[in-house]
Design an enzyme around this catalytic site. Structure first.
Site, short mmCIF file in Angstrom:
data_model
loop_
_atom_site.label_atom_id
_atom_site.label_comp_id
_atom_site.label_asym_id
_atom_site.label_seq_id
_atom_site.Cartn_x
_atom_site.Cartn_y
_atom_site.Cartn_z
N CYS A 189 0.16 2.64 8.82
CA CYS A 189 0.51 1.82 7.20
C CYS A 189 0.40 0.55 7.57
O CYS A 189 0.66 0.02 8.88
CB CYS A 189 1.81 2.44 6.59
SG CYS A 189 1.88 4.06 6.34
N CYS A 207 3.23 -3.98 15.30
CA CYS A 207 2.96 -3.47 13.86
C CYS A 207 2.21 -4.55 13.03
O CYS A 207 2.44 -5.78 13.19
CB CYS A 207 4.39 -3.38 13.21
SG CYS A 207 4.13 -2.93 11.57
N GLU A 254 0.97 -1.24 0.28
CA GLU A 254 -0.05 0.09 0.10
C GLU A 254 0.95 1.31 0.15
O GLU A 254 1.90 1.00 0.41
CB GLU A 254 -0.85 0.09 1.19
CG GLU A 254 -0.30 -0.15 2.55
CD GLU A 254 -1.08 -0.28 3.97
OE1 GLU A 254 -2.03 -1.14 3.64
OE2 GLU A 254 -1.00 0.72 4.59
N CYS A 256 3.46 8.74 1.18
CA CYS A 256 3.96 7.40 2.05
C CYS A 256 4.29 6.11 1.21
O CYS A 256 3.17 5.65 0.82
CB CYS A 256 3.35 7.30 3.14
SG CYS A 256 3.73 6.00 4.37
N CYS A 295 7.41 -7.68 6.15
CA CYS A 295 8.49 -7.12 6.88
C CYS A 295 9.19 -7.98 7.50
O CYS A 295 8.62 -8.98 8.35
CB CYS A 295 8.25 -5.91 7.56
SG CYS A 295 9.75 -4.92 8.42
N CYS A 310 8.21 -6.32 14.35
CA CYS A 310 7.90 -5.40 15.61
C CYS A 310 6.54 -5.92 16.20
O CYS A 310 5.58 -6.22 15.51
CB CYS A 310 7.75 -3.97 15.25
SG CYS A 310 9.30 -3.45 14.60
N1 SAH Z 1 9.93 0.09 9.05
C1 SAH Z 1 10.18 1.27 8.96
C2 SAH Z 1 9.09 2.05 8.16
C3 SAH Z 1 7.69 1.65 8.20
S1 SAH Z 1 6.67 1.66 9.53
C4 SAH Z 1 10.03 1.67 10.29
O1 SAH Z 1 9.84 1.01 11.23
O2 SAH Z 1 10.49 2.74 10.98
C5 SAH Z 1 6.28 2.99 9.61
C6 SAH Z 1 5.79 3.64 11.15
O3 SAH Z 1 4.63 3.02 11.39
C7 SAH Z 1 6.59 3.25 12.08
O4 SAH Z 1 7.10 4.70 12.67
C8 SAH Z 1 5.99 2.45 13.01
O5 SAH Z 1 6.29 2.73 14.22
C9 SAH Z 1 4.49 2.95 12.70
N2 SAH Z 1 3.42 1.88 13.10
C10 SAH Z 1 3.70 0.70 12.96
N3 SAH Z 1 2.35 0.12 13.56
C11 SAH Z 1 1.68 1.15 14.29
C12 SAH Z 1 0.45 1.39 14.82
N4 SAH Z 1 -0.25 0.37 15.31
N5 SAH Z 1 0.05 2.57 15.19
C13 SAH Z 1 0.76 3.54 15.19
N6 SAH Z 1 1.91 3.56 14.49
C14 SAH Z 1 2.35 2.25 13.92
FE1 SF4 Z 2 8.53 -3.70 9.86
FE2 SF4 Z 2 6.46 -2.43 10.91
FE3 SF4 Z 2 8.61 -2.72 12.43
FE4 SF4 Z 2 8.61 -0.90 10.60
S1 SF4 Z 2 7.35 -0.92 12.48
S2 SF4 Z 2 10.07 -2.26 11.00
S3 SF4 Z 2 7.26 -1.90 9.13
S4 SF4 Z 2 7.71 -4.43 11.46
#
Ligand code: SAH
Ligand code: SF4
Length: 358
Positions: free
Chosen positions: A346, A129, A90, A115, A122, A126
């Site tokens: 995202c 996420c 996306e 974005c 990924c 995390c």
């Molecule tokens: N992998 C990279 C970029 C993509 S994630 C990174 O982690 O920086 C993009 C952003 O979305 C990150 O800052 C992450 O912390 C945030 N994100 C992921 N899951 C989220 C959630 N459930 N609520 C709010 N932000 C979230």
């Molecule tokens: Fe990957 Fe999501 Fe962690 Fe960003 S926040 S590094 S997209 S698992």
């Protein structure tokens, strides 16, 4: 057998010139791609038919198609794109500021940010996420990264010379796909293409410290945003498992080595999760950790989704956290949840597509 072809969007103008003869045709083709947003070879009117045919046998142009689009009341648009192999990812089109008119005259253009995703899924995993839940499928090619910006500009009738900012904050960890990421950054920068300079591109990373160094050594002029989210290694490892290999101090050291425009700051993203990292003690440690760095902190509300145990912090705690940082000399903003009525963070549009029947 329908073999997948490379896209013309995978290549810089110079690379196209080495593939396409005579070379001046490459420049014309580059214009068709980035100034006219053409999607098929027959639209390239000043290119001889034989060359168009030859190109179409060896390359494709647009590797994406829009599988789904959601428009938010604030102007944010989320796109779910389908790739050649049927995988999806996306892209989000964010309207940051409205056009400002005075006496009927446009004095400031609306500001837009795209974005973009860098991978399907990924590897970082995390715990907060949604993208991580689907695991890792594959890297995006440079052309698939480039095509996201072209596709959303085209879909919004946004001419090539109108400015956009790019944030690599969609699905995936951009530094885990460093070669294709940097190739895309260079293609975006081309003055005869979209001309999106480095300072308009921000790479967000969960903190692969060795790759932060590599990106810095390439000196592309891009910004970095560090997804810090925690001030001690135990909690950060719970949130971002690879913190074991790339701990907080290794990231801070890499940031200190990163070439930064003297007028700019490094962005630290801090995802605030209720009762995990929203206390003033954490704010205090954050101030200490970032002392000596030209930093800017962006606080992000954790955005809950079905099946997660983490909770969204209260507005009150969020503001207190911000006030503490500001009172101790740190620049700090709270990220406004753009497109909250569609699916804010995202990774969530794709998951919705997969899990919810609507
Ligand atoms: N992998 C990279 C970029 C993509 S994630 C990174 O982690 O920086 C993009 C952003 O979305 C990150 O800052 C992450 O912390 C945030 N994100 C992921 N899951 C989220 C959630 N459930 N609520 C709010 N932000 C979230
Ligand atoms: Fe990957 Fe999501 Fe962690 Fe960003 S926040 S590094 S997209 S698992």
């Amino acid at each position: 057998m329908n073999q997948l072809k490379p896209s013309l969007l995978d290549f810089t103008k110079e690379e196209l010139a080495s593939k396409i003869k005579p070379a001046f045709r490459a420049k014309q083709i580059f214009g068709w791609l980035y100034h006219n947003y053409v999607e098929n070879f027959d639209e390239m009117q000043n290119i001889p038919k034989v060359l168009r045919k030859e190109l179409s046998q060896n390359y494709l142009i647009n590797p994406l198609k829009i599988a789904k689009k959601e428009v938010s009341s604030d102007g944010t648009i989320k796109y779910l794109f389908e790739l050649q192999d049927g995988k999806t990812m996306e892209t989000v089109w964010l309207k940051m500021k409205d056009d400002i008119y005075e006496d009927g005259k446009l004095i400031q253009e609306a500001k837009y940010t795209v974005c973009v995703s860098s991978q399907v899924g990924c590897k970082v995993g995390c715990s907060f996420c949604l993208t991580a839940k689907g695991g890792f499928t594959r890297d995006l090619s440079a052309g698939e990264i480039v095509a996201q910006v072209l596709a959303v500009k085209k879909d919004n009738n946004h001419e090539h010379n109108r400015r956009v900012n790019i944030v690599y904050m969609g699905m995936g960890e951009p530094l885990d796909n460093l070669d294709n990421l940097t190739q895309a950054i260079k293609i975006f920068q081309d003055e005869e293409g979209l001309a999106i300079s480095g300072k308009r591109q921000t790479v967000s990373t969960s903190g692969l410290s060795n790759k932060i160094d590599k990106l810095g050594e390439m000196d592309l002029g891009v910004h970095i945003a560090i997804s810090l989210h925690a001030v001690d290694d135990a909690l950060r490892t719970e949130l971002i498992p690879m913190n074991k290999a790339h701990n907080i101090s290794s990231i801070i050291d890499a940031v200190k080595r990163f070439p930064i425009d003297t007028r700019k700051r490094v962005m630290f993203e801090y995802l605030v999760i209720k009762d995990k990292n929203d206390d003033i003690g954490s704010a205090k440690k954050l101030v200490k950790l970032l002392s000596g760095i030209k930093a800017k902190v962006n606080l992000i509300y954790f955005n809950p989704y079905p099946g997660t145990d983490y909770k969204r912090p209260s507005r009150d705690d969020m503001v207190k956290f911000q006030e503490y940082l500001v009172n101790h000399g740190l620049l700090c903003t709270i990220r406004d949840s753009k497109g909250i009525d569609i699916s804010a963070a995202c990774g969530q549009l794709k998951e919705k597509e997969l899990n919810v029947t609507n």
